[in-house]
Scaffold this motif. Sequence first.
Motif, PDB file in Angstrom:
ATOM      1  N   HIS A 150       0.660  -1.045  -0.134  1.00 41.28           N
ATOM      2  CA  HIS A 150       0.163  -0.089  -0.136  1.00 41.28           C
ATOM      3  C   HIS A 150       0.766   1.047  -0.053  1.00 41.28           C
ATOM      4  N   ARG A 151       2.105   1.337  -0.780  1.00 36.97           N
ATOM      5  CA  ARG A 151       2.683   2.794  -1.123  1.00 36.97           C
ATOM      6  C   ARG A 151       3.184   2.948   0.912  1.00 36.97           C
ATOM      7  N   ILE A 152       4.039   2.168   1.139  1.00 36.94           N
ATOM      8  CA  ILE A 152       4.702   2.791   2.472  1.00 36.94           C
ATOM      9  C   ILE A 152       5.448   2.475   3.445  1.00 36.94           C
ATOM     10  N   TYR A 194       0.165   4.648  11.246  1.00 39.62           N
ATOM     11  CA  TYR A 194       0.031   4.031  10.398  1.00 39.62           C
ATOM     12  C   TYR A 194      -1.359   3.788  10.517  1.00 39.62           C
ATOM     13  N   LEU A 234      -2.682   7.659   8.690  1.00 40.25           N
ATOM     14  CA  LEU A 234      -2.693   7.812   7.564  1.00 40.25           C
ATOM     15  C   LEU A 234      -3.918   6.584   6.915  1.00 40.25           C
ATOM     16  N   GLN A 235      -4.190   5.965   7.509  1.00 41.04           N
ATOM     17  CA  GLN A 235      -6.168   5.044   7.374  1.00 41.04           C
ATOM     18  C   GLN A 235      -7.043   6.050   6.905  1.00 41.04           C
ATOM     19  N   TYR A 253      -6.171   9.608   6.915  1.00 42.11           N
ATOM     20  CA  TYR A 253      -6.031  10.404   5.588  1.00 42.11           C
ATOM     21  C   TYR A 253      -6.170  10.242   4.131  1.00 42.11           C
ATOM     22  N   ARG A 254      -5.947   8.642   3.746  1.00 43.44           N
ATOM     23  CA  ARG A 254      -6.174   8.276   3.073  1.00 43.44           C
ATOM     24  C   ARG A 254      -8.238   7.437   2.584  1.00 43.44           C
ATOM     25  N   GLY A 269      -8.499   9.552  -0.595  1.00 44.40           N
ATOM     26  CA  GLY A 269      -7.798   8.124  -1.785  1.00 44.40           C
ATOM     27  C   GLY A 269      -6.889   7.948  -1.286  1.00 44.40           C
ATOM     28  N   GLU A 270      -5.873   6.713  -1.870  1.00 47.55           N
ATOM     29  CA  GLU A 270      -5.046   6.533  -1.603  1.00 47.55           C
ATOM     30  C   GLU A 270      -4.433   6.826  -2.478  1.00 47.55           C
ATOM     31  N   ARG A 313      -0.152   8.858  -2.657  1.00 49.75           N
ATOM     32  CA  ARG A 313       1.567   8.502  -2.637  1.00 49.75           C
ATOM     33  C   ARG A 313       1.931   7.873  -1.667  1.00 49.75           C
ATOM     34  N   THR A 359       3.832   7.135   2.255  1.00 47.10           N
ATOM     35  CA  THR A 359       3.946   7.450   2.678  1.00 47.10           C
ATOM     36  C   THR A 359       5.444   7.087   3.888  1.00 47.10           C
TER      37      THR A 359
END
Length: 317
Positions: A88-90, A289, A292-293, A295-296, A300-301, A303, A305
């Motif tokens: 998931h781009r983390i 984390y 971040l969830q 925020y997304r 939306g998912e 960049r 992070t």
Amino acid sequence: MLYISTRTENDVYTAHKTMVSDRTENGGCYVPFSLPAFTKEEIAGLKDKQFNQIVADVLNLFFSARFTDLDVSFAVGKNPCSMHAMNHRIAVAELWHNSGRSYDFLVEKLYTKLCNHEDCSNVPTDWAKIAIDLAVLIGVYAEMLRDEIVDLGQIIDVSFDTEHFSTICAAWYARKMGIPIGTIICTEKDNGTIWDLLHRGTLSASHADNSAVSAVERLLFGTLGAEAVKEFVDCLENRRTFTMVEEERVVFSDGLFCSVAGSDRAATVINSVYRSNAYTIDNEAALCYGGLQDYRARNGEGRLTVLFGRCAPVSDR
């Protein structure tokens, strides 16, 4: 480098003053007189340098310490940072690879080395913490370039918890210096004080966290100027609620997002990350984390992070 106060621009201070005191004589916070900026060529060249060399170079910008990569290695080891890319781009920057097994240990050792036994306490000053966080964050970005986790010029988001507001402030400065940081996600435990500030433009003096006040003052100075700082200080001293009009709030909170995650959220995230990545994340990174969830979920998912792993995770698996 020379510094000024957030409460008056008439006086100038040396870097040494920022190393031995949190505040200026008039109660203000130290801020750089002129913030250095990276050129595109300098940012591209970061991937050719080792983490410790970058940390030394950035600290030299702010303190003229004549630091070398060997000084950093002597203080915190040869490889104090390790990157771990997840689904998931983390990505997690593990900053606990030192004898103290924590990021706090790294900060304290670098501060002690910077002071070189001058009139410093064992606890880093506010500006020293921000500068070290800033140097480490730029080093982390370079590690991501070198490990091909991120492409040159690609904008990244970062997610930090508000208990370490100096790191949030450092990310704001890094973005001003040219590091391609998009949104700075601030994750708060339970009380919502910073959430109110970013999303409503208010901060209650009775709920203001002392650890965040100086960083908020610096951000106010950098975004809205000395008059906003004057109002902020007056509200704190008179136990009133500080309030920004909507136009001010938009300017202040540009590129910042806050989420409130309950303390029980971390355990859920730790289990979820382990199941999906076979990787154990530490409690503080898990909280970020979770932020971040949130925020997304709202945006939306997007960049890639980065999270900071501040201590060696303990696993009973």
